[in-house]
Structure formats: C-alpha cells, structure tokens
Design a protein around this motif. Structure first.
Motif, PDB file in Angstrom:
ATOM      1  N   THR A  95      -8.480  -0.785  -9.075  1.00 14.43           N
ATOM      2  CA  THR A  95      -7.021  -0.776  -9.146  1.00 14.43           C
ATOM      3  C   THR A  95      -6.501  -1.051 -10.547  1.00 14.43           C
ATOM      4  OG1 THR A  95      -7.035  -3.095  -8.427  1.00 14.43           O
ATOM      5  CG2 THR A  95      -6.663  -1.418  -6.737  1.00 14.43           C
ATOM      6  N   LYS A 108       0.442   1.022  -8.624  1.00 14.50           N
ATOM      7  CA  LYS A 108       0.040  -0.159  -7.856  1.00 14.50           C
ATOM      8  C   LYS A 108       1.089  -0.506  -6.803  1.00 14.50           C
ATOM      9  CE  LYS A 108      -3.183  -2.706 -10.739  1.00 14.50           C
ATOM     10  NZ  LYS A 108      -3.578  -4.031 -11.228  1.00 14.50           N
ATOM     11  N   PHE A 125       0.719   2.012  -4.069  1.00 16.48           N
ATOM     12  CA  PHE A 125      -0.531   1.707  -3.374  1.00 16.48           C
ATOM     13  C   PHE A 125      -0.337   0.544  -2.398  1.00 16.48           C
ATOM     14  CE2 PHE A 125      -4.837  -0.341  -3.424  1.00 16.48           C
ATOM     15  CZ  PHE A 125      -5.544   0.700  -2.830  1.00 16.48           C
ATOM     16  N   ARG A 126       0.393  -0.497  -2.837  1.00 12.47           N
ATOM     17  CA  ARG A 126       0.674  -1.641  -1.964  1.00 12.47           C
ATOM     18  C   ARG A 126       1.496  -1.212  -0.758  1.00 12.47           C
ATOM     19  NH1 ARG A 126       5.002  -4.666  -1.247  1.00 12.47           N
ATOM     20  NH2 ARG A 126       6.077  -3.860  -3.082  1.00 12.47           N
ATOM     21  N   GLY A 161      -0.512   0.568   1.715  1.00 13.00           N
ATOM     22  CA  GLY A 161      -1.279  -0.429   2.453  1.00 13.00           C
ATOM     23  C   GLY A 161      -0.456  -1.137   3.511  1.00 13.00           C
ATOM     24  N   ARG A 192       0.752   9.898  -5.061  1.00 12.58           N
ATOM     25  CA  ARG A 192      -0.359   9.841  -4.112  1.00 12.58           C
ATOM     26  C   ARG A 192      -1.564  10.638  -4.638  1.00 12.58           C
ATOM     27  NH1 ARG A 192      -0.127   8.464   1.294  1.00 12.58           N
ATOM     28  NH2 ARG A 192       1.851   7.634   2.095  1.00 12.58           N
ATOM     29  N   LEU A 203      -3.214   8.698  -7.317  1.00 16.54           N
ATOM     30  CA  LEU A 203      -3.970   7.588  -6.732  1.00 16.54           C
ATOM     31  C   LEU A 203      -5.314   8.075  -6.194  1.00 16.54           C
ATOM     32  CD1 LEU A 203      -1.094   5.708  -4.848  1.00 16.54           C
ATOM     33  CD2 LEU A 203      -2.496   4.760  -6.684  1.00 16.54           C
ATOM     34  N   SER A 208      -5.115   5.744   2.575  1.00 15.94           N
ATOM     35  CA  SER A 208      -4.431   4.760   3.410  1.00 15.94           C
ATOM     36  C   SER A 208      -5.377   3.645   3.830  1.00 15.94           C
ATOM     37  CB  SER A 208      -3.839   5.444   4.654  1.00 15.94           C
ATOM     38  OG  SER A 208      -2.828   6.362   4.290  1.00 15.94           O
ATOM     39  N   ALA A 229      -6.050   1.426   0.811  1.00 12.28           N
ATOM     40  CA  ALA A 229      -4.890   0.602   0.495  1.00 12.28           C
ATOM     41  C   ALA A 229      -4.754  -0.536   1.498  1.00 12.28           C
ATOM     42  CB  ALA A 229      -3.627   1.462   0.478  1.00 12.28           C
TER      43      ALA A 229
END
Length: 219
Positions: free
Chosen positions: A154, A162, A165-166, A169, A192, A195, A208, A211
């Motif tokens: 990360t 980030k 990404f959070r 998650g 996305r 990422l 997913s 994350a």
C-alpha cells in the motif's frame, strides 16, 4: 509541566462524536490544557484551526468528509506554526509515514492507553517527533535510500488511492465512493484500475477482498 505545555490550546478533528468527547475529557483533565475547538470534517477542521490557531491539532486520518492528511497539508500551507498529532484506528503501516510527510509531528493509534496519548501530546507540544521504533527505522532507511527495506504494497499508493482503497474495504460501491468524495464515477473507476495494477490483482473482486482484509488487519 514544561514551558511548552503551559496554557496549551488544542483542536480536535474526528468524525466520531464519542471519540471527540473522550479525547476532550482526557485533555481537559491535564493542568493548563484547553480544547478550543472541535470539528468532524476536513473543511470544518480547516476553518476551526485557521480561526483558533491552536498550539496543537489532533487530527483523525479517516474523516467522514475529506481526510486528515489533506487537512494537515492545507493548514500548513497557511499556518506552519500549528503542530499536528495524527490519530487513527489503523496501524501505522498504512498511513503514518504519509502523515509525517504531510507535516504531522506524531502518529498515534486510537487503541493506545491514556498515558501514551498524554506522552504523545507532550512530545509534539515540545516540537519533537512522536514515533514508534519501527516507524523511526523506516523513515531513517528511506532518508538514506535503503532499498533493502521491505515496502508495504500500500505504500506504492497515492493518498487519494489509499483513501479509495479504504472505502472499497468498507464495502462502498463505485457510486457511493464518488458521492462521498465529490468525484465522478469515471474518476473512481480510473483509480480502481490504478489500484489493481499497483497491487497486482486482476479483478474487481480480488481488489475488494484485498481491501477488506487490509482493513481487518489494520483495524
């Protein structure tokens, strides 16, 4: 009580009312410490900090609207005298180094004890850095260009990546993330793809899952 702690004024920026109230009570229990403002979002935090010009701002990394790292950058571009202590529910491997680079003098996990919180505040009020030994070693190695130090996957992500990404998650859809960050769905889809490339995953489902597990492991 050191001279730097005398009559110290602080602002709390956290999107959880119970956390703000708890921090406020713990700070006010210390002699000569005052909470002069509180906020829940990045924009509210910016306005309160600029208006109050506190000695210290305790800023949560993850805010309901916006994020603490961007808030620290924004305030420091206007007023470099305010000291920052970043706080978070996530382990330091996810955000601490970026918070320090943004201008925070310390990073503290929300699960730490009251004694550790007071220690962190006192350290930062003196203008000194409050870091774990692990983070100190990583920062020194990074400054010396030591490429042998293992980098968290990360760490290759930008601050915005980030944040997205959070939110992935947390189970948010592309549309929900776009609404929350005031961005277009096309922009979120682009992030996305970035990422997936940076984290070496092929599908949205894999992203997913990664994350989600990252959030669980760093909670």
């Amino acid at each position: 009580m050191t001279k730097s702690e005398t009559n110290s004024r602080m602002v709390l920026v956290d999107d959880h009312p119970l956390m703000r109230d708890g921090l406020s009570m713990r700070i006010k229990a210390q002699p000569c410490w005052e909470v002069c403002g509180m906020a829940a979002t990045e924009d509210e935090g910016f306005d309160v900090i600029i208006e109050q010009c506190p000695d210290l701002a305790l800023v949560d990394i993850s805010l309901g609207t916006g994020n603490g790292i961007e808030l620290i950058k924004r305030v420091r571009s206007r007023n470099s005298s305010v000291k920052f202590l970043a706080i978070s529910a996530f382990k330091e491997s996810l955000y601490a180094e970026r918070a320090m680079r943004a201008g925070a003098l310390g990073y503290l996990n929300k699960q730490e004890t009251n004694e550790k919180l007071i220690e962190a505040i006192r350290t930062v009020l003196k203008g000194e850095r409050f870091l774990s030994e692990t983070l100190q070693a990583r920062l020194i190695a990074s400054a010396l260009g030591n490429t042998s130090v293992e980098q968290e996957p990360t760490e290759r992500l930008s601050d915005r990546e980030k944040e997205i990404f959070r939110l992935i998650g947390d189970g948010l859809t592309t549309g929900a993330i776009a609404d929350k960050l005031f961005l277009s769905t096309h922009t979120i889809d682009t992030h996305r793809e970035h990422l997936k490339r940076k984290l070496n995953v092929d599908t949205a489902a894999e992203l997913s899952r990664m994350a989600f597990h990252a959030m669980i492991n760093n909670a």
